[in-house]
Write an enzyme that holds these catalytic residues in place. Structure first.
Site, PDB file in Angstrom:
ATOM      1  N   ARG A  58       0.865  -1.186   0.000  1.00 37.19           N
ATOM      2  CA  ARG A  58       0.000   0.000   0.000  1.00 37.19           C
ATOM      3  C   ARG A  58       0.900   1.235   0.000  1.00 37.19           C
ATOM      4  O   ARG A  58       2.071   1.141   0.403  1.00 37.19           O
ATOM      5  CB  ARG A  58      -0.856   0.025   1.271  1.00 37.19           C
ATOM      6  CG  ARG A  58      -1.846  -1.094   1.333  1.00 37.19           C
ATOM      7  CD  ARG A  58      -2.573  -1.101   2.682  1.00 37.19           C
ATOM      8  NE  ARG A  58      -3.422  -2.272   2.772  1.00 37.19           N
ATOM      9  CZ  ARG A  58      -3.656  -2.953   3.895  1.00 37.19           C
ATOM     10  NH1 ARG A  58      -3.084  -2.570   5.031  1.00 37.19           N
ATOM     11  NH2 ARG A  58      -4.432  -3.999   3.884  1.00 37.19           N
ATOM     12  N   ARG A 151     -10.286   3.685   5.671  1.00 36.02           N
ATOM     13  CA  ARG A 151      -8.852   3.473   5.453  1.00 36.02           C
ATOM     14  C   ARG A 151      -8.495   3.596   3.967  1.00 36.02           C
ATOM     15  O   ARG A 151      -7.357   3.874   3.613  1.00 36.02           O
ATOM     16  CB  ARG A 151      -8.437   2.107   6.010  1.00 36.02           C
ATOM     17  CG  ARG A 151      -6.942   1.941   6.142  1.00 36.02           C
ATOM     18  CD  ARG A 151      -6.547   0.674   6.856  1.00 36.02           C
ATOM     19  NE  ARG A 151      -6.793  -0.511   6.034  1.00 36.02           N
ATOM     20  CZ  ARG A 151      -6.543  -1.757   6.413  1.00 36.02           C
ATOM     21  NH1 ARG A 151      -6.048  -1.989   7.630  1.00 36.02           N
ATOM     22  NH2 ARG A 151      -6.800  -2.776   5.615  1.00 36.02           N
ATOM     23  N   ARG A 162     -12.756  -9.306   3.116  1.00 36.36           N
ATOM     24  CA  ARG A 162     -12.280  -9.031   4.483  1.00 36.36           C
ATOM     25  C   ARG A 162     -13.439  -9.008   5.470  1.00 36.36           C
ATOM     26  O   ARG A 162     -13.315  -9.476   6.599  1.00 36.36           O
ATOM     27  CB  ARG A 162     -11.490  -7.711   4.507  1.00 36.36           C
ATOM     28  CG  ARG A 162     -10.087  -7.894   3.953  1.00 36.36           C
ATOM     29  CD  ARG A 162      -9.354  -6.593   3.725  1.00 36.36           C
ATOM     30  NE  ARG A 162      -8.098  -6.872   3.036  1.00 36.36           N
ATOM     31  CZ  ARG A 162      -6.876  -6.847   3.581  1.00 36.36           C
ATOM     32  NH1 ARG A 162      -6.732  -6.494   4.829  1.00 36.36           N
ATOM     33  NH2 ARG A 162      -5.813  -7.151   2.881  1.00 36.36           N
TER      34      ARG A 162
HETATM   35  N1  LIG Z   1     -10.066   3.000  18.094  1.00 32.33           N
HETATM   36  C1  LIG Z   1     -10.180   3.456  16.850  1.00 32.33           C
HETATM   37  N2  LIG Z   1     -11.126   4.383  16.567  1.00 32.33           N
HETATM   38  C2  LIG Z   1     -11.268   4.851  15.302  1.00 32.33           C
HETATM   39  N3  LIG Z   1     -10.518   4.464  14.247  1.00 32.33           N
HETATM   40  C3  LIG Z   1      -9.583   3.545  14.481  1.00 32.33           C
HETATM   41  C4  LIG Z   1      -9.350   2.989  15.782  1.00 32.33           C
HETATM   42  N4  LIG Z   1      -8.344   2.089  15.696  1.00 32.33           N
HETATM   43  C5  LIG Z   1      -7.955   2.091  14.418  1.00 32.33           C
HETATM   44  N5  LIG Z   1      -8.679   2.951  13.681  1.00 32.33           N
HETATM   45  C6  LIG Z   1      -8.600   3.207  12.229  1.00 32.33           C
HETATM   46  O1  LIG Z   1      -9.204   2.082  11.604  1.00 32.33           O
HETATM   47  C7  LIG Z   1      -8.512   1.731  10.411  1.00 32.33           C
HETATM   48  C8  LIG Z   1      -8.054   0.266  10.520  1.00 32.33           C
HETATM   49  O2  LIG Z   1      -7.023   0.189  11.496  1.00 32.33           O
HETATM   50  P1  LIG Z   1      -5.734  -0.733  11.256  1.00 32.33           P
HETATM   51  O3  LIG Z   1      -5.197  -0.536   9.884  1.00 32.33           O
HETATM   52  O4  LIG Z   1      -4.831  -0.488  12.392  1.00 32.33           O
HETATM   53  O5  LIG Z   1      -6.427  -2.160  11.369  1.00 32.33           O
HETATM   54  P2  LIG Z   1      -5.787  -3.620  11.311  1.00 32.33           P
HETATM   55  O6  LIG Z   1      -6.482  -4.432  12.306  1.00 32.33           O
HETATM   56  O7  LIG Z   1      -4.309  -3.517  11.427  1.00 32.33           O
HETATM   57  O8  LIG Z   1      -6.176  -4.077   9.851  1.00 32.33           O
HETATM   58  P3  LIG Z   1      -5.449  -5.155   8.897  1.00 32.33           P
HETATM   59  O9  LIG Z   1      -5.595  -6.470   9.548  1.00 32.33           O
HETATM   60  O10 LIG Z   1      -6.190  -5.031   7.600  1.00 32.33           O
HETATM   61  O11 LIG Z   1      -4.001  -4.758   8.754  1.00 32.33           O
HETATM   62  C9  LIG Z   1      -7.362   2.702  10.254  1.00 32.33           C
HETATM   63  O12 LIG Z   1      -7.735   3.708   9.344  1.00 32.33           O
HETATM   64  C10 LIG Z   1      -7.176   3.272  11.677  1.00 32.33           C
HETATM   65  O13 LIG Z   1      -6.693   4.592  11.644  1.00 32.33           O
HETATM   66  N1  LIG Z   2      -1.468 -16.068   9.183  1.00 34.46           N
HETATM   67  C1  LIG Z   2      -0.869 -14.887   8.961  1.00 34.46           C
HETATM   68  N2  LIG Z   2      -1.607 -13.764   8.860  1.00 34.46           N
HETATM   69  C2  LIG Z   2      -0.965 -12.602   8.659  1.00 34.46           C
HETATM   70  C3  LIG Z   2       0.426 -12.525   8.556  1.00 34.46           C
HETATM   71  N3  LIG Z   2       0.771 -11.236   8.356  1.00 34.46           N
HETATM   72  C4  LIG Z   2      -0.370 -10.529   8.358  1.00 34.46           C
HETATM   73  N4  LIG Z   2      -1.418 -11.354   8.546  1.00 34.46           N
HETATM   74  C5  LIG Z   2      -2.837 -11.027   8.637  1.00 34.46           C
HETATM   75  O1  LIG Z   2      -3.344 -10.785   7.352  1.00 34.46           O
HETATM   76  C6  LIG Z   2      -4.476  -9.946   7.448  1.00 34.46           C
HETATM   77  C7  LIG Z   2      -4.440  -8.881   6.402  1.00 34.46           C
HETATM   78  O2  LIG Z   2      -3.331  -8.028   6.559  1.00 34.46           O
HETATM   79  P1  LIG Z   2      -3.168  -6.752   5.628  1.00 34.46           P
HETATM   80  O3  LIG Z   2      -1.842  -6.155   5.996  1.00 34.46           O
HETATM   81  O4  LIG Z   2      -3.236  -7.194   4.202  1.00 34.46           O
HETATM   82  O5  LIG Z   2      -4.315  -5.834   5.939  1.00 34.46           O
HETATM   83  C8  LIG Z   2      -4.479  -9.372   8.869  1.00 34.46           C
HETATM   84  O6  LIG Z   2      -5.486 -10.059   9.597  1.00 34.46           O
HETATM   85  C9  LIG Z   2      -3.132  -9.757   9.402  1.00 34.46           C
HETATM   86  O7  LIG Z   2      -3.173 -10.008  10.793  1.00 34.46           O
HETATM   87  C10 LIG Z   2       1.179 -13.729   8.663  1.00 34.46           C
HETATM   88  O8  LIG Z   2       2.414 -13.771   8.594  1.00 34.46           O
HETATM   89  N5  LIG Z   2       0.496 -14.871   8.872  1.00 34.46           N
END
Ligand SMILES: Nc1ncnc2c1ncn2[C@@H]1O[C@H](COP(=O)(O)OP(=O)(O)OP(=O)(O)O)[C@@H](O)[C@H]1O
Ligand SMILES: Nc1nc2c(ncn2[C@@H]2O[C@H](COP(=O)(O)O)[C@@H](O)[C@H]2O)c(=O)[nH]1
Length: 211
Positions: A58, A151, A162
């Site tokens: 991204r 996002r 998702r």
């Molecule tokens: N507590 C919150 N309140 C409002 N917005 C939030 C909060 N926590 C995270 N966000 C926003 O929600 C979106 C998703 O958060 P984030 O990318 O950290 O999720 P993630 O669980 O890591 O997702 P992925 O598994 O796809 O990587 C982002 O735009 C982030 O800024």
């Molecule tokens: N089983 C695994 N899941 C993983 C790993 N690294 C990330 N993740 C999970 O994938 C989704 C999507 O991530 P995104 O960055 O494309 O938004 C998220 O639930 C991650 O926790 C891995 O090594 N193994």
């Protein structure tokens, strides 16, 4: 007992390696946001296990920092060669934790953080990694969808994939005995304080080990 015996033999205390931490939960729940805060505040204590993925980077993501971005062919080759502790297909892409990614963090005596999906959690349960398992959940499915849309990283197709996975994940988090903690990420600051508190004992242990 065994640890004390070894300490006596070499004349200084030997401490067990820090326990890794698995952070899981639906896409969009806020895992990366929370982990960024944690890794910024405790940059010497925690180390991120950089996963491999076949998805495209991204904007702003860096190879080797956020993920190792690889082709499907390269990923399958690595999996066949036994280079991964776990791997999973998520939303049309392969993700995996390499043995090397975890070893690199552990070699620095840091707490290794794995951000992985629910299939990864099931697979890690079959290994001897013995991490602390934390699930990050959204306050509701509707709020999750809002966050994912805001996002702006997904196409409508990948968003729907998702969201379908998220429904299963939200159910999975309720299964008894899987997670040590389930944190509902409503107000970000509050969730972060709870996350830090869940990990406080391990943080203190690592600081003592490093001094
Ligand atoms: N507590 C919150 N309140 C409002 N917005 C939030 C909060 N926590 C995270 N966000 C926003 O929600 C979106 C998703 O958060 P984030 O990318 O950290 O999720 P993630 O669980 O890591 O997702 P992925 O598994 O796809 O990587 C982002 O735009 C982030 O800024
Ligand atoms: N089983 C695994 N899941 C993983 C790993 N690294 C990330 N993740 C999970 O994938 C989704 C999507 O991530 P995104 O960055 O494309 O938004 C998220 O639930 C991650 O926790 C891995 O090594 N193994």
């Amino acid at each position: 007992m065994l640890v004390r015996h070894i300490s006596n033999l070499i004349g200084r205390p030997v401490m067990a390696k820090p326990r890794p931490v698995v952070v899981s939960g639906p896409s969009g729940a806020g895992k990366s946001t929370l982990l960024k805060l944690l890794l910024e505040e405790y940059d010497q204590v925690f180390g991120f296990s950089v996963s491999h993925t076949t998805r495209n980077p991204r904007p702003g993501e860096e190879n080797g920092r956020d993920y190792y971005f690889v082709s499907r062919e390269e990923m399958l080759h690595g999996i066949d060669a036994g280079e991964f502790i776990e791997n999973a297909e998520f939303s049309g892409n392969i993700y995996g934790t390499s043995k090397k990614a975890v070893q690199e963090v552990q070699a620095r005596n840091q707490i290794c953080i794995l951000d992985i999906d629910m299939q990864g959690v099931r697979n890690i349960k079959k290994t001897d990694l013995c991490p602390i398992y934390i699930s990050i959940q959204p306050p509701s499915f509707e709020i999750l969808e809002q966050r994912l849309r805001q996002r702006k990283t997904e196409t409508e197709e990948s968003l729907q994939k998702r969201l379908a996975a998220a429904k299963l994940d939200m159910e999975f988090s309720k299964e008894p005995g899987i997670f040590d903690e389930v944190l509902i990420n409503d107000v970000l600051e509050d969730t972060y304080i709870r996350l830090r508190s869940v990990l406080s004992e391990e943080i203190q242990r690592v600081r003592a080990l490093q001094n």
